[in-house]
Design a protein around this motif. Structure first.
Motif, PDB file in Angstrom:
ATOM      1  N   PRO A 390     -78.786 -30.869 -22.080  1.00 14.32           N
ATOM      2  CA  PRO A 390     -77.214 -31.397 -22.661  1.00 14.32           C
ATOM      3  C   PRO A 390     -76.602 -31.965 -21.173  1.00 14.32           C
ATOM      4  N   GLN A 391     -75.824 -32.957 -21.210  1.00 22.07           N
ATOM      5  CA  GLN A 391     -75.330 -33.660 -20.195  1.00 22.07           C
ATOM      6  C   GLN A 391     -74.488 -32.983 -19.171  1.00 22.07           C
ATOM      7  N   ASN A 392     -73.824 -32.005 -19.683  1.00 21.21           N
ATOM      8  CA  ASN A 392     -72.996 -31.214 -18.714  1.00 21.21           C
ATOM      9  C   ASN A 392     -73.693 -29.722 -17.762  1.00 21.21           C
ATOM     10  N   GLY A 396     -82.386 -27.748 -17.746  1.00 15.71           N
ATOM     11  CA  GLY A 396     -82.939 -27.983 -19.076  1.00 15.71           C
ATOM     12  C   GLY A 396     -83.254 -26.527 -19.715  1.00 15.71           C
ATOM     13  N   ARG A 397     -83.372 -26.618 -20.863  1.00 18.98           N
ATOM     14  CA  ARG A 397     -83.709 -25.514 -21.958  1.00 18.98           C
ATOM     15  C   ARG A 397     -84.678 -25.937 -22.874  1.00 18.98           C
ATOM     16  N   GLY A 423     -89.041 -41.760 -29.684  1.00 20.51           N
ATOM     17  CA  GLY A 423     -89.395 -40.283 -30.126  1.00 20.51           C
ATOM     18  C   GLY A 423     -88.740 -39.170 -29.081  1.00 20.51           C
ATOM     19  N   LYS A 424     -87.894 -39.634 -28.202  1.00 24.64           N
ATOM     20  CA  LYS A 424     -87.424 -38.776 -26.990  1.00 24.64           C
ATOM     21  C   LYS A 424     -86.038 -38.564 -27.594  1.00 24.64           C
ATOM     22  N   LEU A 425     -85.595 -37.275 -27.294  1.00 23.39           N
ATOM     23  CA  LEU A 425     -84.336 -36.790 -27.801  1.00 23.39           C
ATOM     24  C   LEU A 425     -83.122 -37.376 -27.291  1.00 23.39           C
ATOM     25  N   VAL A 426     -82.011 -38.292 -27.839  1.00 21.61           N
ATOM     26  CA  VAL A 426     -81.147 -38.663 -27.091  1.00 21.61           C
ATOM     27  C   VAL A 426     -79.678 -37.917 -27.268  1.00 21.61           C
ATOM     28  N   ASN A 433     -75.138 -34.689 -26.162  1.00 18.08           N
ATOM     29  CA  ASN A 433     -75.846 -35.779 -25.597  1.00 18.08           C
ATOM     30  C   ASN A 433     -76.783 -35.529 -24.388  1.00 18.08           C
ATOM     31  N   GLU A 434     -78.008 -36.014 -24.579  1.00 19.78           N
ATOM     32  CA  GLU A 434     -79.037 -35.769 -23.376  1.00 19.78           C
ATOM     33  C   GLU A 434     -78.700 -36.144 -22.108  1.00 19.78           C
ATOM     34  N   LYS A 435     -78.590 -35.681 -21.096  1.00 17.75           N
ATOM     35  CA  LYS A 435     -78.162 -36.122 -19.880  1.00 17.75           C
ATOM     36  C   LYS A 435     -78.888 -37.216 -19.341  1.00 17.75           C
ATOM     37  N   ALA A 436     -80.245 -37.375 -19.550  1.00 20.70           N
ATOM     38  CA  ALA A 436     -80.913 -38.485 -19.272  1.00 20.70           C
ATOM     39  C   ALA A 436     -80.518 -39.642 -19.830  1.00 20.70           C
TER      40      ALA A 436
END
Length: 455
Positions: A390-392, A396-397, A423-426, A433-436
């Motif tokens: 997660p962006q904050n 990672g987990r 296929g990558k989680l956004v 939201n995903e940080k990447a």
């Protein structure tokens, strides 16, 4: 017995309606038997002096008797004499092992009556004092509490926005038959009324006559007991209405019971609040034994116990200190959605079946827009081992750990929409939201609502 006056008293006791009187309809459940026939006779007289209402007789054609067609013809003939419109509603009663024909017929009958009604309309039925006694005895047989023993009211709310009146409730079957004889009112006789395989007929033919022979006023006294139960139940209902919201909470799109809050009440109140919650959800009330078992398992089982209690129309589960009440119908597993144009995510949004699943907005925030050539999909299940950040978060987990951290129940996880690029989680929509994939400062991206959407 003045039936016109009885109907008038019931109508006048109803609360004022915001609906125009000219559009308000009085519907009579009209079988053609002696009880409903004298009401139809009385309603015809009432209608002549009260033209401000609409009127409709509804005869429900169950098709269970060889005489069903002739009964319908009788009702249409009589309604013409009364100068009241009559609708014959044909229904199908599903006969199956271990199901009550009486209960099934009653259910489809009320469905047919409701189909003829609008909000604020009034349903009139011909229940009388002996019917009330039968209902009280059946409630005792079924082990029901005050709510069941309260039986039938003379005037009561029906289907939340309509009214049900029973003008004959204070009069006996003998009174009804005497009125029909005195006014030469023609009526039908349903042969099934003499078949003692049905519980009501057994009481009517074999039990109630003996009770009346011993205690002549038993129908009247049982009716008084029902009124007292109704009065006491109304007080309990008022208190439940105050206390119930204090133990309820919205989680994962479900109206749940907060078990910590519930634990602050006595065992008796826990049982009452449980039944009140289930009644509010439209779930059939559990028996006394079932209620006690549900409370015991929800409140006393170990914290990590996998609680699942199955009743006929609900599955009760516990997760993170909350009791969930889920439908027994299997949930269809949602399938991935391919997004052909990114514009669809924010205009008009993505629907699933007949429900809007999500709708993004464009702003200098959120997750970045997909790059040329990136395949955009909405997934509903990724492996629990999927690495997320997660962006904050600085680290990672695994996805399964995050579901636990966000307290998402296991049965909900497969319904959470997951925005993916190649296929990558956004974005786990409604959660993080995903940080990447977050927007660079000053760049336009997608922002999804924080309300958690589910299929």
């Amino acid at each position: 017995m003045d039936i016109i006056a009885l109907i008038k008293q019931c109508i006048e006791s109803l609360p004022q309606s915001s609906s125009p009187i000219a559009e308000r309809k009085i519907v009579l459940a009209y079988s053609g038997g002696v009880d409903s026939e004298i009401l139809a006779y009385g309603l015809a007289g009432f209608a002549k002096s009260h033209p401000q209402f609409c009127y409709q007789l509804v005869h429900v054609h169950h098709g269970l008797s060889a005489n069903a067609d002739s009964w319908a013809e009788h009702c249409q003939t009589q309604s013409a004499l009364y100068q009241l419109p009559c609708t014959v509603a044909k229904v199908s009663v599903k006969l199956a092992p271990r199901t009550s024909v009486e209960a099934q017929a009653r259910s489809v009958r009320y469905e047919a009556l409701l189909a003829q009604m609008q909000p604020a309309d009034i349903l009139m039925t011909a229940h009388h004092q002996d019917d009330q006694l039968e209902t009280v005895l059946l409630a005792l047989k079924r082990g029901l509490g005050p709510k069941g023993l309260a039986s039938m009211g003379r005037v009561q709310r029906f289907d939340s926005d309509k009214w049900l009146i029973r003008p004959l409730l204070d009069f006996s079957k003998h009174d009804v038959e005497a009125y029909a004889k005195a006014h030469a009112i023609c009526h039908i006789e349903d042969e099934s009324n003499f078949d003692e395989k049905y519980d009501r007929n057994f009481l009517r033919q074999s039990i109630i006559p003996q009770l009346k022979q011993r205690w002549g006023a038993i129908a009247a006294t049982a009716s008084r007991s029902a009124e007292l139960c109704a009065m006491q139940q109304s007080v309990v209902d008022e208190e439940i209405a105050v206390r119930l919201p204090l133990v309820q909470q919205q989680l994962a799109g479900d109206n749940t019971i907060n078990l910590v809050a519930l634990s602050g009440y006595s065992k008796a109140w826990q049982l009452l609040l449980l039944r009140g919650h289930m009644d509010e959800l439209g779930i059939s009330p559990p028996s006394k034994v079932q209620s006690e078992q549900i409370i015991s398992q929800l409140m006393e089982a170990k914290a990590d116990a996998n609680i699942e209690i199955k009743l006929s129309d609900v599955v009760i589960k516990r997760f993170k200190g909350a009791g969930y009440f889920l439908p027994t119908t299997p949930t269809v597993k949602p399938v991935a959605i391919a997004i052909s144009s990114i514009d669809h995510l924010y205009d008009p949004g993505i629907t699933y079946g007949d429900k809007q699943l999500l709708k993004a907005t464009l702003a200098n925030n959120g997750v970045r827009l997909p790059l040329d050539g990136e395949k955009v999909t909405i997934e509903f299940a990724l492996p629990g081992s999927t690495r997320c950040q997660p962006q904050n978060r600085s680290k990672g987990r695994e996805l399964k750990k995050l579901w636990q951290e966000y307290e998402v129940p296991p049965w909900v996880r497969g319904r959470v929409p997951l925005l993916c690029y190649n296929g990558k989680l956004v974005c786990a929509i409604g959660y993080w939201n995903e940080k990447a994939f977050t927007c660079q400062e000053g760049k336009v991206g997608l922002i999804f609502p924080t309300v958690k959407p589910y299929c």
